[in-house]
Design a protein around this motif. Sequence first.
Motif, PDB file in Angstrom:
ATOM      1  N   HIS A  69     -15.710 -39.860   7.280  1.00  0.00           N
ATOM      2  CA  HIS A  69     -16.191 -38.527   7.657  1.00  0.00           C
ATOM      3  C   HIS A  69     -15.181 -37.494   7.167  1.00  0.00           C
ATOM      4  O   HIS A  69     -14.167 -37.231   7.819  1.00  0.00           O
ATOM      5  CB  HIS A  69     -16.364 -38.426   9.178  1.00  0.00           C
ATOM      6  CG  HIS A  69     -17.452 -39.298   9.710  1.00  0.00           C
ATOM      7  ND1 HIS A  69     -18.771 -38.902   9.767  1.00  0.00           N
ATOM      8  CD2 HIS A  69     -17.415 -40.559  10.209  1.00  0.00           C
ATOM      9  CE1 HIS A  69     -19.495 -39.875  10.283  1.00  0.00           C
ATOM     10  NE2 HIS A  69     -18.705 -40.892  10.555  1.00  0.00           N
ATOM     11  N   ARG A  70     -15.443 -36.897   6.012  1.00  0.00           N
ATOM     12  CA  ARG A  70     -14.536 -35.925   5.425  1.00  0.00           C
ATOM     13  C   ARG A  70     -15.293 -34.627   5.166  1.00  0.00           C
ATOM     14  O   ARG A  70     -16.488 -34.650   4.878  1.00  0.00           O
ATOM     15  CB  ARG A  70     -13.938 -36.459   4.123  1.00  0.00           C
ATOM     16  CG  ARG A  70     -13.194 -37.781   4.306  1.00  0.00           C
ATOM     17  CD  ARG A  70     -12.460 -38.184   3.058  1.00  0.00           C
ATOM     18  NE  ARG A  70     -11.711 -39.428   3.255  1.00  0.00           N
ATOM     19  CZ  ARG A  70     -10.693 -39.819   2.508  1.00  0.00           C
ATOM     20  NH1 ARG A  70     -10.291 -39.062   1.495  1.00  0.00           N
ATOM     21  NH2 ARG A  70     -10.075 -40.951   2.743  1.00  0.00           N
ATOM     22  N   LEU A  71     -14.585 -33.526   5.289  1.00  0.00           N
ATOM     23  CA  LEU A  71     -15.191 -32.210   5.118  1.00  0.00           C
ATOM     24  C   LEU A  71     -14.695 -31.595   3.814  1.00  0.00           C
ATOM     25  O   LEU A  71     -13.491 -31.381   3.647  1.00  0.00           O
ATOM     26  CB  LEU A  71     -14.815 -31.304   6.292  1.00  0.00           C
ATOM     27  CG  LEU A  71     -15.347 -29.872   6.269  1.00  0.00           C
ATOM     28  CD1 LEU A  71     -16.866 -29.863   6.441  1.00  0.00           C
ATOM     29  CD2 LEU A  71     -14.668 -29.038   7.359  1.00  0.00           C
ATOM     30  N   ALA A  72     -15.600 -31.331   2.894  1.00  0.00           N
ATOM     31  CA  ALA A  72     -15.201 -30.732   1.618  1.00  0.00           C
ATOM     32  C   ALA A  72     -14.659 -29.325   1.848  1.00  0.00           C
ATOM     33  O   ALA A  72     -15.210 -28.547   2.626  1.00  0.00           O
ATOM     34  CB  ALA A  72     -16.397 -30.683   0.670  1.00  0.00           C
ATOM     35  N   GLU A 109     -10.121 -31.857   0.679  1.00  0.00           N
ATOM     36  CA  GLU A 109     -11.055 -32.109   1.770  1.00  0.00           C
ATOM     37  C   GLU A 109     -10.260 -32.243   3.060  1.00  0.00           C
ATOM     38  O   GLU A 109      -9.062 -32.527   3.038  1.00  0.00           O
ATOM     39  CB  GLU A 109     -11.852 -33.382   1.494  1.00  0.00           C
ATOM     40  CG  GLU A 109     -10.973 -34.610   1.317  1.00  0.00           C
ATOM     41  CD  GLU A 109     -11.703 -35.787   0.709  1.00  0.00           C
ATOM     42  OE1 GLU A 109     -12.927 -35.684   0.510  1.00  0.00           O
ATOM     43  OE2 GLU A 109     -11.059 -36.823   0.450  1.00  0.00           O
ATOM     44  N   ALA A 110     -10.929 -32.009   4.175  1.00  0.00           N
ATOM     45  CA  ALA A 110     -10.274 -32.119   5.474  1.00  0.00           C
ATOM     46  C   ALA A 110     -10.663 -33.439   6.124  1.00  0.00           C
ATOM     47  O   ALA A 110     -11.789 -33.919   5.977  1.00  0.00           O
ATOM     48  CB  ALA A 110     -10.674 -30.950   6.376  1.00  0.00           C
ATOM     49  N   ASP A 169     -13.178 -25.222  10.769  1.00  0.00           N
ATOM     50  CA  ASP A 169     -13.166 -26.585  10.239  1.00  0.00           C
ATOM     51  C   ASP A 169     -13.662 -27.619  11.252  1.00  0.00           C
ATOM     52  O   ASP A 169     -14.462 -28.494  10.916  1.00  0.00           O
ATOM     53  CB  ASP A 169     -11.765 -26.955   9.759  1.00  0.00           C
ATOM     54  CG  ASP A 169     -11.425 -26.322   8.422  1.00  0.00           C
ATOM     55  OD1 ASP A 169     -12.305 -25.656   7.839  1.00  0.00           O
ATOM     56  OD2 ASP A 169     -10.281 -26.490   7.957  1.00  0.00           O
ATOM     57  N   TRP A 170     -13.169 -27.547  12.486  1.00  0.00           N
ATOM     58  CA  TRP A 170     -13.586 -28.547  13.475  1.00  0.00           C
ATOM     59  C   TRP A 170     -15.092 -28.455  13.729  1.00  0.00           C
ATOM     60  O   TRP A 170     -15.791 -29.479  13.755  1.00  0.00           O
ATOM     61  CB  TRP A 170     -12.820 -28.364  14.788  1.00  0.00           C
ATOM     62  CG  TRP A 170     -11.620 -29.241  14.928  1.00  0.00           C
ATOM     63  CD1 TRP A 170     -10.328 -28.846  15.061  1.00  0.00           C
ATOM     64  CD2 TRP A 170     -11.591 -30.675  14.942  1.00  0.00           C
ATOM     65  NE1 TRP A 170      -9.490 -29.932  15.165  1.00  0.00           N
ATOM     66  CE2 TRP A 170     -10.240 -31.071  15.095  1.00  0.00           C
ATOM     67  CE3 TRP A 170     -12.572 -31.665  14.835  1.00  0.00           C
ATOM     68  CZ2 TRP A 170      -9.846 -32.412  15.144  1.00  0.00           C
ATOM     69  CZ3 TRP A 170     -12.174 -33.003  14.884  1.00  0.00           C
ATOM     70  CH2 TRP A 170     -10.830 -33.365  15.036  1.00  0.00           C
ATOM     71  N   ASP A 171     -15.612 -27.262  13.918  1.00  0.00           N
ATOM     72  CA  ASP A 171     -17.046 -27.119  14.190  1.00  0.00           C
ATOM     73  C   ASP A 171     -17.880 -27.608  13.007  1.00  0.00           C
ATOM     74  O   ASP A 171     -18.904 -28.275  13.194  1.00  0.00           O
ATOM     75  CB  ASP A 171     -17.386 -25.663  14.520  1.00  0.00           C
ATOM     76  CG  ASP A 171     -16.822 -25.231  15.867  1.00  0.00           C
ATOM     77  OD1 ASP A 171     -16.573 -26.111  16.712  1.00  0.00           O
ATOM     78  OD2 ASP A 171     -16.616 -24.017  16.063  1.00  0.00           O
ATOM     79  N   ASP A 172     -17.448 -27.281  11.785  1.00  0.00           N
ATOM     80  CA  ASP A 172     -18.164 -27.751  10.606  1.00  0.00           C
ATOM     81  C   ASP A 172     -18.127 -29.271  10.518  1.00  0.00           C
ATOM     82  O   ASP A 172     -19.131 -29.920  10.187  1.00  0.00           O
ATOM     83  CB  ASP A 172     -17.564 -27.145   9.334  1.00  0.00           C
ATOM     84  CG  ASP A 172     -17.815 -25.651   9.220  1.00  0.00           C
ATOM     85  OD1 ASP A 172     -18.700 -25.145   9.922  1.00  0.00           O
ATOM     86  OD2 ASP A 172     -17.117 -24.997   8.420  1.00  0.00           O
ATOM     87  N   TRP A 173     -16.961 -29.853  10.798  1.00  0.00           N
ATOM     88  CA  TRP A 173     -16.826 -31.313  10.731  1.00  0.00           C
ATOM     89  C   TRP A 173     -17.687 -31.981  11.793  1.00  0.00           C
ATOM     90  O   TRP A 173     -18.385 -32.974  11.504  1.00  0.00           O
ATOM     91  CB  TRP A 173     -15.359 -31.698  10.916  1.00  0.00           C
ATOM     92  CG  TRP A 173     -15.092 -33.169  10.725  1.00  0.00           C
ATOM     93  CD1 TRP A 173     -14.713 -33.783   9.575  1.00  0.00           C
ATOM     94  CD2 TRP A 173     -15.200 -34.193  11.718  1.00  0.00           C
ATOM     95  NE1 TRP A 173     -14.561 -35.134   9.787  1.00  0.00           N
ATOM     96  CE2 TRP A 173     -14.857 -35.406  11.089  1.00  0.00           C
ATOM     97  CE3 TRP A 173     -15.538 -34.207  13.061  1.00  0.00           C
ATOM     98  CZ2 TRP A 173     -14.859 -36.629  11.774  1.00  0.00           C
ATOM     99  CZ3 TRP A 173     -15.550 -35.419  13.753  1.00  0.00           C
ATOM    100  CH2 TRP A 173     -15.209 -36.615  13.108  1.00  0.00           C
ATOM    101  N   LEU A 174     -17.647 -31.490  13.031  1.00  0.00           N
ATOM    102  CA  LEU A 174     -18.437 -32.080  14.114  1.00  0.00           C
ATOM    103  C   LEU A 174     -19.931 -31.992  13.806  1.00  0.00           C
ATOM    104  O   LEU A 174     -20.693 -32.939  14.059  1.00  0.00           O
ATOM    105  CB  LEU A 174     -18.116 -31.379  15.437  1.00  0.00           C
ATOM    106  CG  LEU A 174     -16.703 -31.614  15.998  1.00  0.00           C
ATOM    107  CD1 LEU A 174     -16.421 -30.661  17.153  1.00  0.00           C
ATOM    108  CD2 LEU A 174     -16.527 -33.053  16.436  1.00  0.00           C
TER     109      LEU A 174
END
Length: 299
Positions: free
Chosen positions: A263-266, A165-166, A202-207
């Motif tokens: 807040h983690r991005l799979a 995850e990110a 990644d950044w856009d998905d996380w935001l």
Amino acid sequence: MTLRLPPLNAVRAFVAAARHQSFTRAAAELHVTHGAVSRQVKSLEAHLGVALFERRIRQVVLTAEGQAFYAQADAGLAQIGAAARALTARAPVRAVRINVRPSFAVRWLIPRLPDFVAQHPGIAPEVITSTAAPARASDGFDVAIRRGLQGWPPALQVRPWLEDEALVVGAPALVEGAGRHVASPRDLAAHVLLGARSRKGDWDDWLRQAGVARLRPAGRLALDHLHLVLQAAVDGLGVAMAPRSLLARDLAQRRLVPLLPLHRLALERYYYGVAPGAPPEAQLFVQWLEDVRSAEPPA
């Protein structure tokens, strides 16, 4: 009756912790996490039925039983190592060719390879870095590691391996100063967002996932590879979005600290593939991969 021996990895973790009187320094020596060393020592204590360490605040001290076991176990490991070196000194050098992306090589594989070499001193790991998919690799390999199931040659045995995850990280000096603390996703507006061109979304998905899709940060900086992104974060150029798999040493040594850890991005998990006709050394390497994964469970 067959004697039930303690697990060797647990003994190695205990010996390193006893020598340093520190789980943290033992983890650095073995290239694993503090938690992995702690779990291995606890499993050894459960196996032996005695406490080997007295846990104190920021310190561990050997018990009398721990001192007695350390003296014998340290000597035993040294004897095993000497026996292995005597055999491998006469044996021809064997190799296993490992194809990985550059950032994975720099941030995950190479820091842990001393452990593989220590366990298999007669095998030379040859690390081949490439951004191309394994199906398009120009150099031959025995084992390849990549995210996802795309781009693999049909003939390869591909197996799921490491979940990932990110998360957002930054240098302590950057994010702990006045007016720079990150308590919510909106606080990232005060920072430059660092990301890799190979992972543009990644950044856009996380935001978007964090509910701040329209956030306007102080700036954005894209670099070619994730290991460059992380070095830029260590040097204080901004906050980074990076896979947890590549962060272990930086987090353990507090060169970087996690921000907004809830807040983690799979991410797509890693897979490894073994080439047809790969030598037996390849199976030893992938077994080592599995052992490392088991010793370093998700944080």
